[in-house]
Each structure stands twice: as C-alpha cells, then as structure tokens.
Scaffold this active site. Structure first.
Site, PDB file in Angstrom:
ATOM      1  N   SER A 153      -3.459  -3.545 -11.586  1.00  0.00           N
ATOM      2  CA  SER A 153      -3.141  -3.983 -12.943  1.00  0.00           C
ATOM      3  C   SER A 153      -4.379  -3.913 -13.835  1.00  0.00           C
ATOM      4  O   SER A 153      -4.920  -2.832 -14.047  1.00  0.00           O
ATOM      5  CB  SER A 153      -2.527  -5.390 -12.900  1.00  0.00           C
ATOM      6  OG  SER A 153      -1.894  -5.713 -14.105  1.00  0.00           O
TER       7      SER A 153
ATOM      8  N   ASP B 251       8.752  -3.003 -11.439  1.00  0.00           N
ATOM      9  CA  ASP B 251       7.656  -3.775 -12.039  1.00  0.00           C
ATOM     10  C   ASP B 251       8.077  -4.257 -13.420  1.00  0.00           C
ATOM     11  O   ASP B 251       8.444  -3.463 -14.284  1.00  0.00           O
ATOM     12  CB  ASP B 251       6.421  -2.873 -12.139  1.00  0.00           C
ATOM     13  CG  ASP B 251       5.151  -3.616 -12.487  1.00  0.00           C
ATOM     14  OD1 ASP B 251       5.200  -4.480 -13.380  1.00  0.00           O
ATOM     15  OD2 ASP B 251       4.107  -3.319 -11.878  1.00  0.00           O
TER      16      ASP B 251
ATOM     17  N   HIS C  94       5.457  -6.127  -9.325  1.00  0.00           N
ATOM     18  CA  HIS C  94       4.034  -6.160  -9.666  1.00  0.00           C
ATOM     19  C   HIS C  94       3.229  -7.055  -8.722  1.00  0.00           C
ATOM     20  O   HIS C  94       2.024  -7.226  -8.905  1.00  0.00           O
ATOM     21  CB  HIS C  94       3.884  -6.684 -11.108  1.00  0.00           C
ATOM     22  CG  HIS C  94       2.584  -6.345 -11.764  1.00  0.00           C
ATOM     23  ND1 HIS C  94       2.234  -5.057 -12.127  1.00  0.00           N
ATOM     24  CD2 HIS C  94       1.527  -7.125 -12.140  1.00  0.00           C
ATOM     25  CE1 HIS C  94       1.042  -5.071 -12.701  1.00  0.00           C
ATOM     26  NE2 HIS C  94       0.583  -6.309 -12.715  1.00  0.00           N
TER      27      HIS C  94
END
Length: 283
Positions: free
Chosen positions: A153, A231, A263
């Site tokens: 991320s 996600d 995620h």
C-alpha cells in the site's frame, strides 16, 4: 555491535533470529525502532538484505507478526529489514485531526519540505541512507551488495519510488497493492500537499508512475506487483492500471491480479513466498 543500536528483543524463528532494535535517528530527529530477521545462513556468511515497507497506520511489527515471511526468508537465506512507517515521539507533529492517513504512521517515504513536517518527516533519507549506514557500521552479517525492496500500500509506493530512484542499490522491487500514482488519488494528494506543498510539479519525484515514465529503461529494475481484485481501495486509491499503462511493453514489470483477495495481511501472507522468491532471483 556498536552501542548506537540497542537490542530490544530477540526470538528464535525458523532457526533464524527475529530481532528488534532502537536507536536515535539524526535524520528524523527522534528515537526510532526497527525489526530485522536474520535467517539461519547468517551464522556462517553475510546474507542478502530485503527491506520491507509497511502501509498506513502500521509500525515495524505488523509485517513481522502477520505476514509469515520468516519461513520463506529462512529457506532462501534472506534477511528482512522492517523500518517504522514514520517518525515517532514527543515533539514529532501529527495531523491536527488525528487522521490515519497523515502524520504518525503515514510518512509516505518522502522527504518533507513544508512546516511543520520538514523537521522530522525525512523518511526517504532514513530508509535509503541512514538506516543502511547504521547497519553497515554494526557487526550484523548483511551483504549490502545484494539488496531488494518491497512493501504494501503506502509501503508499496515507498518501495517503488525508492527502487526506481536507486537502481544501483536495489536489484528488484516488489509491491502488494501499491499506491502507484499518489498525485492522482486522495491518500496521495493529501499527504503530498501537506509534506511537499501545493505545487504538484514537486511531487513527480515521489510518484512511481512519473518515475517509470522518465527512467532509463536500459537499466530497468524488475518489478513484481500483486493486487487483490476484492481490495476495497483498488479503484479510488491504488489504480494499478496507471502504472501498467505508463511502463513500456519491454519493461520487466510483472503484474498478478488475484480474485477474491482484499487489502489485508491475509492477502500478504498468501503471496509473500512468491514475492520473496521473485526478489531472490535477482539477488
């Protein structure tokens, strides 16, 4: 080991050593903590170093305790360095509204130029220069001629920009669900505006899409991206297609889309073995 690094904890893990250290960072002007896994091979020889960068709200411990990476690192003979995600401590500024996506836990791996952030938020220099120098000056058995970097991320963004900006240092880049174009998503525009100012031209050196458009593809750093298609941040924040479209067809960018994965660290744990195997092939 030099006294600049203070050992906080040590656990045996897959016949290697999971270590945690504290030290005073001159670059960040605060005390910092990081984790380091040494595989069993490090007993007899220096081992390659893979740096992991975590995402928003994380510390150095999230990856260490949740990803299950030590099993694969032990088999491959890789050390894994996990820094924190931002400066910490008394006097280090945080977002006034205590938002999760700015300030503490959200350093974005850039060198801030704007007040009040600039005095402490120099995460790029910390990851690329200060922390490796501290490790080089220790007696830890690390081979700095063989390095790779990966992350998740915000940390995937960090791995991409650091690897692309330093091809002479990092042999390969890995990323789980990375922010590939921070100038084109809410997380990124908020952070870059705060840390770097309103002029978006100053953001380009911290944007993986812009860097891959501008880089020398003759010296391209191989990249592997894993992205979960369930996600919750895929469309609004991550936008991997922006990077895929920017990379020339010949660029060694390997993209893997995974149905049903979100995620979370469950996603990371599912594919961290593949990521480490990919990085290892280039070390």
């Amino acid at each position: 080991m030099e006294s600049v690094l203070k050992l906080i904890s040590e656990q045996r893990c897959f016949d290697g050593r999971q270590l945690r250290f504290s030290h005073r960072s001159q670059v960040l002007d605060c005390d910092m903590v990081f984790s380091l896994y040494l595989p069993p091979q490090a007993v007899s020889t220096p081992v390659p170093l893979v740096t992991w960068l975590s995402g928003l709200t994380c510390t150095d411990e999230n990856f260490v305790t949740k990803a299950g990476a030590q099993r694969y690192a032990a088999a491959l003979g890789l050390a894994i360095l996990a820094p924190d995600t931002s400066p910490r401590g008394e006097g280090v500024p945080d977002d006034e509204a205590a938002a999760y996506d700015l300030g503490l836990g959200a350093g974005f791996y850039v060198n801030a130029s704007e007040a009040p952030w600039a005095a402490h938020y120099q995460m790029y220099d910390y990851v690329v220069a200060e922390l490796p120098t501290l490790l080089r000056n220790s007696d830890l058995p690390l081979d700095f001629s063989r390095q790779a970097i990966f992350g998740h991320s915000m940390g995937g963004h960090g791995a991409l920009i650091i690897g692309l900006r330093n091809p002479q240092t990092y042999a390969a880049i890995g990323a789980f669900a990375p922010i590939v174009a921070p100038g084109q998503c809410p997380w990124g525009t908020k952070a870059l505006t705060a840390y770097l100012g309103e002029d978006s031209a100053a953001w380009r050196q911290w944007d993986a899409r812009e860097l891959i458009l501008a880089c020398n593809h003759q010296a391209a750093v191989p990249i592997r991206i894993d992205q979960g298609l369930a996600d919750q941040f895929l469309d609004a924040q991550l936008k991997p297609q922006l990077l895929l479209d920017a990379a020339p067809e010949a660029y060694p960018l390997h993209y893997f889309a995974h149905e049903g994965y979100d995620h979370s660290y469950f996603f990371i744990a599912s594919f961290v073995g593949e990521q480490l195997a990919f990085l290892n092939t280039h070390l």
